[in-house]
Design a protein around this motif. Structure first.
Motif, PDB file in Angstrom:
ATOM      1  N   VAL A 127       0.858  -1.182   0.000  1.00 44.59           N
ATOM      2  CA  VAL A 127       0.000   0.000   0.000  1.00 44.59           C
ATOM      3  C   VAL A 127       0.894   1.232   0.000  1.00 44.59           C
ATOM      4  O   VAL A 127       1.761   1.379   0.877  1.00 44.59           O
ATOM      5  CB  VAL A 127      -0.948   0.013   1.212  1.00 44.59           C
ATOM      6  N   LEU A 128       0.715   2.106  -0.971  1.00 51.43           N
ATOM      7  CA  LEU A 128       1.505   3.336  -1.120  1.00 51.43           C
ATOM      8  C   LEU A 128       0.605   4.539  -0.835  1.00 51.43           C
ATOM      9  O   LEU A 128      -0.466   4.667  -1.430  1.00 51.43           O
ATOM     10  CB  LEU A 128       2.049   3.448  -2.547  1.00 51.43           C
ATOM     11  N   ALA A 129       1.035   5.411   0.050  1.00 50.28           N
ATOM     12  CA  ALA A 129       0.229   6.585   0.371  1.00 50.28           C
ATOM     13  C   ALA A 129       0.111   7.524  -0.824  1.00 50.28           C
ATOM     14  O   ALA A 129      -0.921   8.158  -1.027  1.00 50.28           O
ATOM     15  CB  ALA A 129       0.817   7.319   1.565  1.00 50.28           C
ATOM     16  N   THR A 130       1.191   7.642  -1.618  1.00 52.51           N
ATOM     17  CA  THR A 130       1.187   8.544  -2.772  1.00 52.51           C
ATOM     18  C   THR A 130       1.599   7.785  -4.026  1.00 52.51           C
ATOM     19  O   THR A 130       2.012   6.631  -3.971  1.00 52.51           O
ATOM     20  CB  THR A 130       2.173   9.719  -2.591  1.00 52.51           C
ATOM     21  N   ARG A 131       1.540   8.468  -5.147  1.00 54.29           N
ATOM     22  CA  ARG A 131       2.017   7.906  -6.413  1.00 54.29           C
ATOM     23  C   ARG A 131       3.422   8.411  -6.745  1.00 54.29           C
ATOM     24  O   ARG A 131       3.944   8.160  -7.819  1.00 54.29           O
ATOM     25  CB  ARG A 131       1.045   8.259  -7.529  1.00 54.29           C
ATOM     26  N   GLY A 132       4.025   9.164  -5.826  1.00 51.75           N
ATOM     27  CA  GLY A 132       5.372   9.669  -6.046  1.00 51.75           C
ATOM     28  C   GLY A 132       5.460  10.740  -7.110  1.00 51.75           C
ATOM     29  O   GLY A 132       6.519  10.951  -7.708  1.00 51.75           O
ATOM     30  N   GLU A 133       4.366  11.479  -7.287  1.00 48.29           N
ATOM     31  CA  GLU A 133       4.286  12.410  -8.416  1.00 48.29           C
ATOM     32  C   GLU A 133       5.192  13.626  -8.289  1.00 48.29           C
ATOM     33  O   GLU A 133       5.464  14.308  -9.289  1.00 48.29           O
ATOM     34  CB  GLU A 133       2.832  12.857  -8.624  1.00 48.29           C
ATOM     35  N   ALA A 134       5.687  13.909  -7.095  1.00 46.50           N
ATOM     36  CA  ALA A 134       6.583  15.052  -6.908  1.00 46.50           C
ATOM     37  C   ALA A 134       8.045  14.627  -6.858  1.00 46.50           C
ATOM     38  O   ALA A 134       8.908  15.426  -6.488  1.00 46.50           O
ATOM     39  CB  ALA A 134       6.217  15.799  -5.628  1.00 46.50           C
ATOM     40  N   GLY A 135       8.337  13.396  -7.265  1.00 40.54           N
ATOM     41  CA  GLY A 135       9.671  12.854  -7.045  1.00 40.54           C
ATOM     42  C   GLY A 135      10.694  13.121  -8.121  1.00 40.54           C
ATOM     43  O   GLY A 135      11.886  12.875  -7.912  1.00 40.54           O
ATOM     44  N   ILE A 136      10.274  13.618  -9.291  1.00 35.29           N
ATOM     45  CA  ILE A 136      11.223  13.857 -10.387  1.00 35.29           C
ATOM     46  C   ILE A 136      11.109  15.318 -10.806  1.00 35.29           C
ATOM     47  O   ILE A 136      10.087  15.735 -11.366  1.00 35.29           O
ATOM     48  CB  ILE A 136      10.957  12.913 -11.579  1.00 35.29           C
ATOM     49  N   ASP A 137      12.134  16.084 -10.553  1.00 31.26           N
ATOM     50  CA  ASP A 137      12.087  17.534 -10.763  1.00 31.26           C
ATOM     51  C   ASP A 137      11.799  17.911 -12.208  1.00 31.26           C
ATOM     52  O   ASP A 137      11.131  18.915 -12.469  1.00 31.26           O
ATOM     53  CB  ASP A 137      13.425  18.147 -10.320  1.00 31.26           C
ATOM     54  N   THR A 138      12.263  17.114 -13.147  1.00 31.88           N
ATOM     55  CA  THR A 138      12.130  17.460 -14.568  1.00 31.88           C
ATOM     56  C   THR A 138      10.838  16.948 -15.193  1.00 31.88           C
ATOM     57  O   THR A 138      10.622  17.118 -16.395  1.00 31.88           O
ATOM     58  CB  THR A 138      13.313  16.879 -15.361  1.00 31.88           C
TER      59      THR A 138
END
Length: 248
Positions: A51-62
């Motif tokens: 279970v992941l709280a987020t989708r990691g959408e802020a993890g790649i600056d570019t």
């Protein structure tokens, strides 16, 4: 942490369980933390759900979050499959600004009621990684909420709306195991699952290529091998994935 506790031998993880639920903030958290252990568990016929709280959408600056989120979700599902995990659920909290509180505890308690694990796994919920590296707010919030939700899930009077939604209380969580802890108590032999843990982390290729200029496979292998080797001194010389285990 005292000198004595720093060098105390790690105990083998409890093995009298069938279902585990791993709850973390972001795609890649489990691959950096404990995928070799997960591979060993699924090899033994145990069921592990992510279970992941987020989708990691802020993890790649570019990469814009609208594009990054679906990409990282896809990478996480592929990564989980490498170590035998079939079920991956995303809670939809916003990456980078997860708030500890009742809403997060409720979502995690709902997942615990849904999947009914005996073992719950999360990531370091303390302020630092070791002495000098500061932890992120997301890890703190999700780790702490997971520890709390393990109890919330069994209490019918906390979040009674979950019962109304068909999620009966589950008081069967026997342990919460924290990966990445600076005060581990237990460990899992990393050798059977190490190669698959490398391949599992490699599935996060877009994230890794944005993170480092190193060759991705060299980066993944070096990082994971160093981690399990560091724990060997406290686990009979055996490369290991360490956990801090809280019994319930």
């Amino acid at each position: 942490m005292t000198t004595e506790s720093a060098f105390a031998q790690l105990q083998p993880m409890p093995d009298d369980w069938q279902r585990a639920l791993a709850v973390v903030a972001h795609p890649d958290d489990l691959e950096y933390g404990c995928a070799a252990a997960v591979a060993a568990w699924t090899d033994g016929g145990r069921e592990v759900t992510y279970v992941l709280a987020t989708r990691g959408e802020a993890g790649i600056d570019t990469l814009d979050p609208a594009k990054c989120g679906p990409l990282r979700e896809q990478e996480q599902r592929a990564s989980a499959a490498v170590v035998g995990v079939r079920e991956v659920e995303f809670l939809g909290h916003r990456d980078g600004v997860i708030e500890y509180g009742p809403a997060l505890r409720r979502d995690i308690a709902a997942a615990i009621r849904k999947y009914r694990p005996e073992l719950v796994i999360t990531l370091n919920h303390r302020d630092t990684w070791g002495t000098h590296a500061w932890n992120t707010p997301d890890h703190l919030a999700v780790g702490r909420a997971t520890l709390d939700a393990a109890g919330d899930a069994g209490n019918r009077w906390i979040f009674p709306e979950l019962t109304e939604q068909g999620l009966a209380p589950w008081d069967g969580v026997r342990w919460v195991a924290v990966a990445g802890s600076t005060t581990p108590t237990h460990a899992v032999d990393a050798r059977p699952g190490l190669e698959r843990s490398v391949r599992s982390l490699l599935e996060h290729r877009a994230y890794i290529e944005a993170l480092t200029d190193e060759d991705p496979e060299h980066y993944c292998r070096s990082f994971l091998t160093a981690n399990v080797t560091a724990a060997a001194e406290r686990f009979g010389g055996v490369p290991a994935v360490p956990f801090e285990v809280f019994g319930r």
